[in-house]
Enzyme design. Structure first.
Site, PDB file in Angstrom:
ATOM      1  N   GLY A   9     -31.782  44.579 -63.358  1.00 25.23           N
ATOM      2  CA  GLY A   9     -32.694  43.547 -62.907  1.00 25.23           C
ATOM      3  C   GLY A   9     -32.587  43.363 -61.410  1.00 25.23           C
ATOM      4  N   TYR A  24      -9.786  56.195 -47.475  1.00 24.02           N
ATOM      5  CA  TYR A  24     -11.116  56.563 -47.028  1.00 24.02           C
ATOM      6  C   TYR A  24     -11.007  57.908 -46.329  1.00 24.02           C
ATOM      7  CZ  TYR A  24     -15.803  55.292 -45.435  1.00 24.02           C
ATOM      8  OH  TYR A  24     -17.161  55.223 -45.245  1.00 24.02           O
TER       9      TYR A  24
HETATM   10  C1  LIG Z   1     -22.239  53.668 -42.481  1.00 29.47           C
HETATM   11  C2  LIG Z   1     -22.018  52.992 -43.788  1.00 29.47           C
HETATM   12  C3  LIG Z   1     -20.957  52.138 -43.923  1.00 29.47           C
HETATM   13  C4  LIG Z   1     -20.741  51.493 -45.139  1.00 29.47           C
HETATM   14  N1  LIG Z   1     -19.681  50.647 -45.254  1.00 29.47           N
HETATM   15  C5  LIG Z   1     -19.500  49.974 -46.394  1.00 29.47           C
HETATM   16  C6  LIG Z   1     -18.434  49.054 -46.512  1.00 29.47           C
HETATM   17  O1  LIG Z   1     -17.658  48.857 -45.598  1.00 29.47           O
HETATM   18  N2  LIG Z   1     -18.260  48.413 -47.684  1.00 29.47           N
HETATM   19  C7  LIG Z   1     -19.121  48.605 -48.716  1.00 29.47           C
HETATM   20  O2  LIG Z   1     -18.945  47.986 -49.736  1.00 29.47           O
HETATM   21  N3  LIG Z   1     -20.126  49.483 -48.650  1.00 29.47           N
HETATM   22  C8  LIG Z   1     -20.347  50.162 -47.506  1.00 29.47           C
HETATM   23  N4  LIG Z   1     -21.379  51.041 -47.434  1.00 29.47           N
HETATM   24  C9  LIG Z   1     -22.242  51.260 -48.596  1.00 29.47           C
HETATM   25  C10 LIG Z   1     -23.445  50.318 -48.640  1.00 29.47           C
HETATM   26  O3  LIG Z   1     -23.670  49.775 -47.380  1.00 29.47           O
HETATM   27  C11 LIG Z   1     -23.207  49.250 -49.659  1.00 29.47           C
HETATM   28  O4  LIG Z   1     -23.241  49.829 -50.944  1.00 29.47           O
HETATM   29  C12 LIG Z   1     -24.182  48.123 -49.595  1.00 29.47           C
HETATM   30  O5  LIG Z   1     -23.739  47.122 -50.451  1.00 29.47           O
HETATM   31  C13 LIG Z   1     -25.578  48.488 -49.988  1.00 29.47           C
HETATM   32  O6  LIG Z   1     -26.420  47.429 -49.649  1.00 29.47           O
HETATM   33  P1  LIG Z   1     -27.946  47.648 -49.350  1.00 29.47           P
HETATM   34  O7  LIG Z   1     -28.527  46.335 -49.147  1.00 29.47           O
HETATM   35  O8  LIG Z   1     -28.117  48.635 -48.284  1.00 29.47           O
HETATM   36  O9  LIG Z   1     -28.426  48.240 -50.745  1.00 29.47           O
HETATM   37  P2  LIG Z   1     -29.381  49.443 -51.039  1.00 29.47           P
HETATM   38  O10 LIG Z   1     -28.842  50.662 -50.457  1.00 29.47           O
HETATM   39  O11 LIG Z   1     -30.755  49.084 -50.693  1.00 29.47           O
HETATM   40  O12 LIG Z   1     -29.271  49.500 -52.611  1.00 29.47           O
HETATM   41  C14 LIG Z   1     -28.083  49.818 -53.241  1.00 29.47           C
HETATM   42  C15 LIG Z   1     -28.250  49.654 -54.756  1.00 29.47           C
HETATM   43  O13 LIG Z   1     -28.366  48.291 -55.073  1.00 29.47           O
HETATM   44  C16 LIG Z   1     -29.618  48.008 -55.665  1.00 29.47           C
HETATM   45  N5  LIG Z   1     -30.057  46.761 -55.105  1.00 29.47           N
HETATM   46  C17 LIG Z   1     -30.249  46.440 -53.807  1.00 29.47           C
HETATM   47  N6  LIG Z   1     -30.657  45.172 -53.713  1.00 29.47           N
HETATM   48  C18 LIG Z   1     -30.737  44.684 -54.956  1.00 29.47           C
HETATM   49  C19 LIG Z   1     -31.110  43.437 -55.505  1.00 29.47           C
HETATM   50  N7  LIG Z   1     -31.486  42.441 -54.741  1.00 29.47           N
HETATM   51  N8  LIG Z   1     -31.086  43.299 -56.833  1.00 29.47           N
HETATM   52  C20 LIG Z   1     -30.725  44.298 -57.619  1.00 29.47           C
HETATM   53  N9  LIG Z   1     -30.350  45.495 -57.160  1.00 29.47           N
HETATM   54  C21 LIG Z   1     -30.359  45.683 -55.837  1.00 29.47           C
HETATM   55  C22 LIG Z   1     -30.476  49.174 -55.340  1.00 29.47           C
HETATM   56  O14 LIG Z   1     -31.433  49.374 -56.347  1.00 29.47           O
HETATM   57  C23 LIG Z   1     -29.494  50.298 -55.299  1.00 29.47           C
HETATM   58  O15 LIG Z   1     -29.256  50.748 -56.586  1.00 29.47           O
HETATM   59  C24 LIG Z   1     -21.612  51.707 -46.234  1.00 29.47           C
HETATM   60  C25 LIG Z   1     -22.692  52.582 -46.077  1.00 29.47           C
HETATM   61  C26 LIG Z   1     -22.896  53.211 -44.867  1.00 29.47           C
HETATM   62  C27 LIG Z   1     -24.057  54.120 -44.736  1.00 29.47           C
END
Ligand SMILES: Cc1cc2nc3c(=O)[nH]c(=O)nc-3n(C[C@H](O)[C@H](O)[C@H](O)COP(=O)(O)OP(=O)(O)OC[C@H]3O[C@@H](n4cnc5c(N)ncnc54)[C@H](O)[C@@H]3O)c2cc1C
Lengths: 684, 603
Positions: B315, B519
């Site tokens: 969802g 990491y």
């Molecule tokens: C350079 C880099 C550094 C990072 N560092 C970290 C870190 O330090 N810690 C960490 O935890 N992660 C990190 N990440 C991973 C990523 O940023 C996380 O997973 C983050 O939580 C994703 O958030 P987003 O808003 O970009 O989600 P998206 O990439 O847009 O979506 C991720 C997933 O969540 C779902 N989703 C998004 N929003 C919703 C919503 N409102 N309701 C339901 N589902 C939703 C999407 O469908 C998808 O499946 C990093 C990534 C990169 C590229």
């Protein structure tokens, strides 16, 4: 990993060996060489290079040992320090040391000895370099064959030469007894393992932890003998699984990224201990290794031992070998030191052990003397006229062709020169008789007073000993060839006795014999079929058998048939006699009694010179293999009471097997001779 | 939903947040890479063939200064020819490159009627067809996605989402939530073989701070709010969530919840699951939420944990009540040099045991330590880390080996006196471990670099180099062996694949009572070796297999997505897998949230 492939593989006839003594022979000063700056390549580079005492310290302070000591201390109401002291003592008994001074000194002494008594130590140097370049990233385990005490000294010498860190070597405790020797070996990296599994659980926990420590925190290669002990017969022994399991534990526990096993086959032109082994095989107890014994053996300096061959095999990566069949994540929950190997992991180990052993067997180098021995052995068995050197040369040449077609690697530049060298190196065993024929040397043996307690079986007469020892020694050099021909010999035995068979029936009979002899000519059960197929191909190619209308019949290569027949015969006779004795034994019978009775029967048969009975039939190694094989078939059951081994016999099953085996027994008088039977009965 | 608490302060609620990131993301952010358009590594080759690497823009302190040592490092380690012109990306996608949107006109009409903003522009659709995996970026630069969304929609509130989900459910249309698009698990990618129309539900226009509750220190936010916007707005009022994943400039609150994100300062503030007090998720079956805003409750299995980590498959998360804290009075960096990695890890374990962790504590391995030096502008190799100390002192007096040294970075937050005390304790213990404090600047730099490192990949791709990372959590007793084995396995696998130039290094980024987070960075030159995505996939698969064999997890914070699906069943057991599937069936019987994350759905 496809093990079957490696069984079928043809021997690489383009193997290249270099004599690494050559450099020593040429240099002006061996001293400069032994005292050179060393850059030994370690097996597993550690952030902080460990020391022998650090290992001991870490073992003592490992959670495994500490928790055990706490438990013991509470259970026995004794302060923990008491047990700590015990552990320290055990560790001092086990632990290796490293003294570069001793190593250099030994290097010097060995160089001098080897230059004197050997004509060269050959090795496939390319492989050594390749392995050296692979080292550094995970534990590396050298697994040499074990035919002589010289094995590990020479292994270390080889490593010293090629600048590979000298391995920590698992050695038996018997060395410890030798004054000076124990310390010296320890200083070059040997660690000591008690032989028999006593119930000293503290000792074994400490020992296992020590191995774990060397594997996970050590940087040296390890070395151990998978056969557990020196093979007295110069044939491979069944692999042992104890030490290799300890070595693999950190791999299954994902504490190391991989474990590389390097099979090493060491072949000797002449085995240092040949005479001793002949006695041992016949049951004369082995004298305890004492230093004086060692120094006595300095008389070897007056002898010549020909060449020695190291064949370094392709390293086996445990990770690749186990592939997906092992899931290392199953140990992810709970502290590792509270976990043991699972049943599945334990059962995955034997195939690897067999694979290592198989690689050793394939790696052995045969020399001309092996072929001379096989030829002479056959001549005596046939009671043929003894060959002169030319006749012998022709026979050997012919055999060489046969063996090479079967995949054996034979070291030889010139057959005749080779034979002449044999006559020098083995002058204690073969010589020219007055007719310029090559024959066995006969030495009168007088045993004097024998401590019967120390006898392993029957007390053979001086006359039989005198007659038998040369044959047994000769057989030591026949045995390495059997790896290549025994499967053909079995096929032949079946067809000779049963006539024309289709493949299915032939396989059925072969399978019966092959598994009965699985410990004599080591083969893992799962490989039998592949080996069968390849042996059949060879048998047809060599015209031992022939295939007509989908049935197998005798071929016409009578000369080779005769040789195969004769080389397998002693083993048939021994096994059949063991079964005969078992049939006539009480329900439960001591091992020693069984062995003695078998030898007694065979001694009579040998004395009855009308028919040639090979003295090697007397050897305890084969007799015990038969007993163990019957145990594996559940026809015998081992019972150990007060350190005495007995067997409980399932006579009904035994009769079935014996009847099946006797089909292939060449008609021998022992079988029919009721008198003998009765005589035996009286004795029992 | 509990009623908003009474307010004494005069803040106009809800707070309409103007996001740094525009609705047309590509105007500010790279459409084919990481981060801001104006921020990237560039290589300058002058007439004399002198190579100079810069980081552009002034957003990060490293910007606009020559990184003197980087070029040589890249040549040595990765065999890069920087004199060659970089590989360029294909231009922005055009309509002709992708199939027309499959969304029926009738649906577009209904969206119109509902007043929900939407677009079928191909760039809008492509921009939301991916996250930040190598596959994503490589595809953007060189080819086309197999499947992109058919329409992008921008709901602005919870009710919009309810309507959208109903509409989709009735018409059997697939919905993929999209937050910041920073996922590195393949989570936002469209399932390639999905025949139904796909809606990309972009949450970013749903980014209000609905209310602040100062008594209980929580804020209710809409899920589309981006990390830096949230922090900025809260900061203005003297608060912070303290949740700072490395991607927080671009990732969203909803995304954090959906992926179980973890922030750098979790020691002080907690991970997302500790921060969430209440959450609303719109499912095909209605809205899942609780009737109270309480710190904890004993009431059967906690369904927050069904929402957390659901990765868009169950969802849409619309509103989150998240904990806030007063801004710390004092923030201080620090660093410590260790003789080797193992000592560093032992120290961390000790700190965790005594629960003395500052807001952040990280340990770089030797290679990363060196790389940190490389990224230094101008000065010599060693001057920075030594901060007044001399290299001479470290190596000659303390006997440290340059090829084993590791550096730890620290971040303290809190009252000044608390920070002082914490520093004192830490440095004292460090001394007992034979380590040496190495100053604030190194620490600060370390954290600054964290944000810049993410830009390295784009540069690398221009020179046939793949630069990726992967992470795991592991019990303390297995950390060292895991680290070592994984590096070894990657090394072996590189050799097997014919990769001659590669780097594999690691850092410990988080500590817990019962374990830590490791990491890994992996870089390799793939020139002449075929598809780099395939190569990388092979390497990462081997690495993950080894991680799991060594007692590590499928992921600590990146999530499962599609990339790590194959390890999901074993991680949770068969019963667990079926449990997830039955939840999925209950909440989404038609599988409209067909993200295919965690488990490949059987279509
Ligand atoms: C350079 C880099 C550094 C990072 N560092 C970290 C870190 O330090 N810690 C960490 O935890 N992660 C990190 N990440 C991973 C990523 O940023 C996380 O997973 C983050 O939580 C994703 O958030 P987003 O808003 O970009 O989600 P998206 O990439 O847009 O979506 C991720 C997933 O969540 C779902 N989703 C998004 N929003 C919703 C919503 N409102 N309701 C339901 N589902 C939703 C999407 O469908 C998808 O499946 C990093 C990534 C990169 C590229």
């Amino acid at each position: 990993m496809d093990i079957s492939r490696s069984y079928r593989k043809k021997m690489d006839v383009s193997r290249k060996y270099e004599d690494f003594l050559e450099f020593r022979r040429q240099e002006n000063s061996n001293f400069l060489w032994v005292s050179r700056t060393l850059h030994p390549q370690v097996a597993y580079i550690q952030e902080t290079p460990p020391t022998p005492s650090l290992h001991k310290h870490e073992v003592l302070h490992s959670p495994k040992i500490q928790e055990l000591l706490e438990k013991l201390s509470i259970a026995q109401n004794v302060p923990k320090t008491y047990f700590e002291k015990q552990v320290k003592e055990i560790l001092d008994e086990i632990g290796y040391n490293k003294s570069i001074k001793i190593i250099r000194w030994l290097g010097m002494v060995l160089t001098k000895i080897c230059l004197k008594v050997s004509s060269g130590i050959y090795i496939n140097g390319n492989k050594v370099q390749q392995i050296r370049s692979m080292m550094g990233n995970c534990p590396v385990i050298f697994v040499p064959s074990h035919r002589s005490y010289a094995d590990f000294i020479l292994m270390s010498y080889m490593c010293f030469t090629y600048e590979i860190a000298i391995p920590a070597i698992a050695a038996g405790m018997d060395f410890q007894g030798m004054w000076g020797m124990g310390t010296m070996l320890r200083d070059t990296g040997a660690f000591f393992m008690r032989r028999s599994y006593n119930d000293d659980s503290l000792y074994w926990t400490v020992f296992k932890q020590y191995i774990y420590q060397l594997m996970t925190r050590g940087d040296l290669p390890l070395e151990f003998f998978i056969e557990g002990t020196r093979s007295r017969s110069n044939k491979s022994l069944m692999p042992k699984f104890g030490l290799i399991s300890m070595i693999l534990k950190p791999f299954f526990f994902a504490q190391v990224p991989d474990v590389l096993f390097v099979p090493v086959s060491i072949s000797y032109d002449r085995i240092l201990e040949e005479n001793l082994f002949a006695y041992e095989l016949l049951g004369v107890p082995k004298p305890k290794e004492t230093t004086s014994g060692f120094f006595k053996s300095l008389k070897i300096l007056k002898e010549h031992f020909g060449s020695i061959f190291f064949h370094i095999g392709e390293p086996i990566s445990s990770k690749e070998f186990f592939g997906n069949s092992i899931d290392r994540s199953i140990h992810n929950i709970a502290p590792l030191h509270k976990q043991e190997l699972t049943e599945q992991e334990k059962s995955a180990i034997p195939p690897l052990a067999f694979e290592i052993l198989n690689k050793q067997q394939q790696g052995f180098v045969l020399t001309i003397f092996n072929l001379v021995a096989l030829t002479l052995n056959n001549t005596y068995t046939n009671k043929d006229k003894l060959p002169n050197i030319l006749e012998l040369k022709h026979k050997v040449q012919w055999l060489k062709g046969v063996m090479e077609s079967l995949g054996a690697y034979i070291h030889c530049d010139d057959v005749e020169r080779g034979i002449r060298e044999c006559l020098v190196v083995h002058r204690n065993l073969i010589c020219f008789n007055s007719d310029n024929e090559v024959c066995l040397v006969e030495n009168q043996i007088q045993q004097g007073k024998i401590n019967t307690v120390k006898l392993k079986a029957h007390q053979l007469t001086d006359q039989v000993m005198t007659y038998s020892v040369p044959f047994v020694e000769l057989q030591l050099y026949v045995n390495p060839t059997l790896f290549h021909i025994v499967n053909l010999a079995i096929l032949l035995a079946v067809i000779q006795k049963e006539g024309i068979l289709n493949k299915e029936d032939l396989w059925d009979r072969y399978h019966f014999l092959r598994s009965l002899y699985a410990m004599e000519f080591v083969i893992p059960a799962q490989m039998e079929h592949t080996v069968f197929e390849s042996a059949l191909e060879h048998a047809i190619a060599l015209n031992i058998l022939r295939l007509a209308a989908n049935k197998y019949d005798l071929g016409t290569n009578e000369e080779l048939q005769n040789l195969l027949h004769n080389s397998f015969k002693p083993f048939l006779v021994s096994y059949s006699t063991v079964m005969l004795v078992l049939q006539n034994s009480p329900q439960t019978c001591e091992q020693k009694t069984i062995l003695a009775n078998v030898q007694r029967l065979l001694e009579d048969a040998i004395n009855d010179r009308e028919e040639f009975v090979h003295p090697y039939t007397l050897n305890l190694d084969t007799l015990n293999n038969c007993l163990n094989s019957l145990c594996a078939m559940l026809i015998l059951k081992k019972i150990i009471r007060e350190n005495v081994l007995s067997f409980e016999i399932d006579k009904r099953q035994l009769d079935v097997i014996k009847r099946r085996l006797d089909v292939y027994i060449p008609s021998l008088r022992i079988n029919e001779d009721l008198l003998v039977n009765q005589q035996l009965q009286n004795k029992l | 939903m509990p009623p908003p608490p009474s307010q004494s302060e005069k803040i106009k609620e809800p707070i309409f947040v103007k996001s740094v990131i525009p609705k047309r993301r590509q105007e500010l952010l790279k459409w084919n890479g990481w981060g801001y358009n104006d921020s990237k590594f560039v290589v300058n080759v002058d007439e004399k063939q002198n190579i100079q690497v810069y980081f552009t823009g002034k957003r990060y302190p490293i910007g606009e200064v020559p990184l003197t040592h980087l070029a040589q490092w890249a040549i040595d380690m990765l065999n890069i020819d920087l004199t060659k012109p970089p590989k360029t990306s294909q231009p922005l996608p055009t309509e002709s490159q992708y199939p027309e949107s499959k969304i029926p006109q009738s649906i577009l009409q209904q969206l119109e009627n509902l007043g929900i903003s939407h677009s079928i522009d191909v760039v809008d659709r492509v921009v939301r067809a991916h996250g930040q995996t190598l596959h994503d970026v490589y595809t953007l630069r060189n080819s086309v996605f197999e499947r992109i969304p058919d329409v992008v929609v921008w709901p602005t509130c919870h009710d919009d989402v309810v309507k959208l989900v109903n509409l989709s459910n009735e018409n059997n249309i697939v919905v993929i939530p999209y937050g910041g698009g920073t996922a590195v698990s393949g989570a936002v990618e469209c399932p390639t073989n999905e025949p139904r129309p796909i809606i990309s539900l972009d949450t970013t226009q749903m980014n209000k701070i609905l209310w602040l509750d100062r008594d209980n220190l929580v804020a209710c936010c809409e899920s589309g709010i981006i990390g830096q916007d949230l922090e900025r707005e809260l900061g203005k009022m003297g608060f912070t969530t303290g949740h700072e994943p490395d991607s927080y400039e671009f990732s969203s609150l909803g995304g954090w919840v959906a992926t179980r994100a973890s922030g750098m300062k979790k020691n002080t503030y907690g991970n997302i699951e500790d921060l969430v007090v209440h959450v609303k998720m719109v499912t095909a079956n209605g809205v899942l939420e609780k009737n109270c805003q309480v710190p904890r409750l004993s009431c059967g299995p906690d369904f927050n944990h069904v929402i957390l980590g659901s990765e868009g498959s169950l969802g849409v998360i619309t509103e989150v009540v998240i904990k806030i804290r007063p801004l710390p009075k004092c923030r201080k960096y620090g660093s410590i040099v260790f003789p080797n990695f193992e000592t560093g890890v032992k120290f961390m374990r000790e700190i965790a045991k005594r629960r003395l962790q500052p807001a952040s504590i990280r340990l770089m391995d030797n290679e990363q330590f060196k790389f940190g030096m490389i990224l230094k502008p101008e000065e010599g190799y060693f001057s920075l880390v030594l901060d007044g100390l001399k290299k001479f002192y470290l190596t000659k007096i303390k006997g440290f080996d340059v090829d084993q040294i590791c550096v730890m970075t620290l971040l303290f937050e809190g009252d000044e006196s608390d920070v002082k005390l914490s520093e004192k304790k830490l440095y004292e213990i460090a001394k007992q471990f034979g380590a040496i404090p190495a100053g604030e600047t190194n620490g600060e730099r370390g954290y600054m670099l964290t944000f810049v490192i993410a830009y390295v990949r784009d540069l690398a791709l221009e020179y046939d180099v793949v630069a990726e990372s992967f992470e795991t959590s592991v019990p303390w007793d297995r950390a060292i062996t895991l680290d070592r084995n994984v590096k070894q396995v990657v090394t072996n696998e590189c050799k097997r694949l014919g990769i001659t130039h590669f780097i594999i290094n690691s850092r410990v980024t988080q500590t817990y009572d019962a374990g830590c987070v490791i990491y890994f960075y992996l870089g390799f030159n793939h020139k002449g070796l075929g598809d780099p995505v395939v190569l990388h996939n092979k390497l990462e698969t081997k690495a993950r297999d080894e991680i799991i064999a060594c007692g590590g997890s499928i992921s600590h914070h990146h999530g499962v997505g599609k990339l790590r699906r194959r390890w999901y069943p074993k991680t949770v057991s068969n019963v667990g897998l079926n449990l997830y599937l039955s939840v999925k069936k209950e909440l989404d019987p038609k599988n409209i949230f067909a993200t295919n994350n965690l488990v490949q759905s059987k279509l």
